[in-house]
Write an enzyme that holds these catalytic residues in place. Structure first.
Site, short mmCIF file in Angstrom:
data_model
loop_
_atom_site.label_atom_id
_atom_site.label_comp_id
_atom_site.label_asym_id
_atom_site.label_seq_id
_atom_site.Cartn_x
_atom_site.Cartn_y
_atom_site.Cartn_z
N ASP A 71 56.72 -26.04 12.60
CA ASP A 71 56.51 -27.26 11.83
C ASP A 71 57.53 -28.31 12.24
O ASP A 71 58.74 -28.08 12.13
CB ASP A 71 56.62 -26.98 10.33
CG ASP A 71 56.31 -28.20 9.50
OD1 ASP A 71 55.12 -28.52 9.35
OD2 ASP A 71 57.26 -28.86 9.03
N TYR A 76 62.11 -36.31 11.86
CA TYR A 76 63.21 -35.35 11.97
C TYR A 76 64.12 -35.66 13.15
O TYR A 76 65.27 -35.20 13.20
CB TYR A 76 62.69 -33.91 12.11
CG TYR A 76 61.89 -33.39 10.94
CD1 TYR A 76 61.83 -34.08 9.73
CD2 TYR A 76 61.17 -32.20 11.05
CE1 TYR A 76 61.08 -33.60 8.67
CE2 TYR A 76 60.42 -31.71 9.99
CZ TYR A 76 60.36 -32.42 8.81
OH TYR A 76 59.61 -31.94 7.77
N LYS A 105 54.05 -34.89 12.08
CA LYS A 105 53.73 -35.78 10.96
C LYS A 105 53.91 -37.25 11.32
O LYS A 105 54.84 -37.62 12.05
CB LYS A 105 54.63 -35.43 9.76
CG LYS A 105 54.59 -33.95 9.38
CD LYS A 105 55.53 -33.65 8.22
CE LYS A 105 55.66 -32.15 8.02
NZ LYS A 105 56.53 -31.50 9.03
N HIS A 136 53.04 -38.01 6.46
CA HIS A 136 54.26 -37.43 5.89
C HIS A 136 54.45 -37.79 4.41
O HIS A 136 54.78 -36.94 3.59
CB HIS A 136 55.47 -37.87 6.70
CG HIS A 136 56.61 -36.92 6.66
ND1 HIS A 136 57.46 -36.71 7.71
CD2 HIS A 136 57.04 -36.08 5.68
CE1 HIS A 136 58.38 -35.81 7.38
NE2 HIS A 136 58.14 -35.41 6.15
#
Length: 333
Positions: A71, A76, A105, A136
């Site tokens: 994931d 990030y 995402k 997201h």
């Protein structure tokens, strides 16, 4: 318990074992089925808040340990390392690309241009396609603001893009991605009942998944029930709680862990899998990565004990960004 998981456990439990509930389940073999018909492994490696320089090794170690579900997310900031870990595992003969279920995402500043976001993500990941692409948060932010990820107004509040745009328009753009082959499925993340009920009447494609914070302090049963009624898979991020989470010290969780002779982490991940939900624990520690892949069968008394924790102590939500938007979660009203 989810019928798929029950059948999986029954089919793989040796006949001579009298107490199968205490036996580890190889979660790498357990999977659920999306409404697209695709299989998604029940336990995946989360990569949020993993420190730079550690992510590639964590992903490679996870794949070598048997994980087939990774994931990731644009925001990030580590998709390049995720991609490096995947590439090293593939080049090392651990697995093939088609064996790995990869999620990424769409970030909030890209709501008007999902294809641009997925293109950047694919380049960073070094992949030709994503298995599951999620919105997201249902919160569009100014794509031309003073920061590419977290644009803010002079008063410090988030610079939103919600006067002429909304998450429904974003979803319609995400539906177009399916025709490009750049993702095999699309879904949402951090959707409450309020937002999902807004979205569903406008969907040509029903979301394949809703990734939400989920653990015994925050089971979010209202949105879980709605998603299951619509064939939308629940994926649990932060299934262990936050960093330094008090969940590991929670008496009820420790008692169930002691009963099964495993650690609290195993119980928290098993809690998700036994409910028919994917669990996405994050770790960069090899031993913990391997441990997180194993789950145990929980009986009704175990599940009752775990479900009862929030009823006694109330809801604790660890993830709630300061968007300045009412996201519709009952505990945040």
């Amino acid at each position: 318990m989810n019928p798929q998981l029950a059948n999986f456990i029954l089919a793989r439990t040796p006949k001579h074992i009298k107490h199968p509930e205490t036996q580890p389940i190889a979660a790498m073999s357990a999977s659920f089925t999306l409404n697209t018909g695709a299989k998604i492994p029940a336990v995946g490696l989360g990569t949020w808040q993993s420190d730079p320089g550690q992510v590639a090794t964590a992903v490679e170690n996870a794949l070598r340990s048997g994980y087939r579900h990774i994931d990731a997310a644009f925001v990030y900031g580590n998709e390049n390392e995720v991609g490096d870990g995947i590439r090293k595992a593939i080049e090392g003969g651990v697995c093939k690309r088609e064996d790995i279920f990869v999620t990424s995402k769409l970030w909030c500043t890209y709501h008007r241009k999902p294809e641009a976001c997925i293109d950047e993500g694919l380049k960073r990941l070094g992949l030709d396609y994503i298995d599951l692409y999620l919105m997201h948060w249902p919160v569009p932010m100014n794509p031309n603001g003073n920061h590419p990820m977290i644009p803010k107004l002079p008063d410090g509040s988030r610079d939103l893009d919600m006067k002429e745009w909304n998450h429904i328009k974003t979803w319609k753009e995400m539906e177009k991605l399916l025709k490009t082959g750049k993702t095999k499925a699309i879904g949402v993340s951090n959707y409450s009942v309020k937002f999902l009920e807004e979205l569903l009447p406008h969907c040509e494609v029903i979301p394949a998944a809703n990734q939400i914070e989920n653990h015994p302090y925050c089971p979010q049963q209202d949105i879980v029930d709605l998603c299951k009624s619509k064939g939308i898979l629940i994926e649990a991020y932060s299934p262990l709680g936050s960093t330094g989470s008090p969940l590991f010290q929670e008496k009820g969780i420790q008692e169930v862990a002691k009963k099964h002779n495993v650690g609290p982490g195993t119980i928290l991940i098993s809690y998700q899998v036994n409910k028919g939900q994917c669990a996405l624990p994050k770790s960069v520690t090899p031993s913990r990565i391997e441990e997180n892949l194993k789950t145990v069968k929980l009986d009704s008394s175990d599940m009752d004990a775990l479900e009862g924790i929030h009823k006694k102590k109330g809801i604790t939500r660890f993830v709630y960004p300061a968007f300045g938007v009412n996201l519709g979660f009952p505990d945040k009203q």
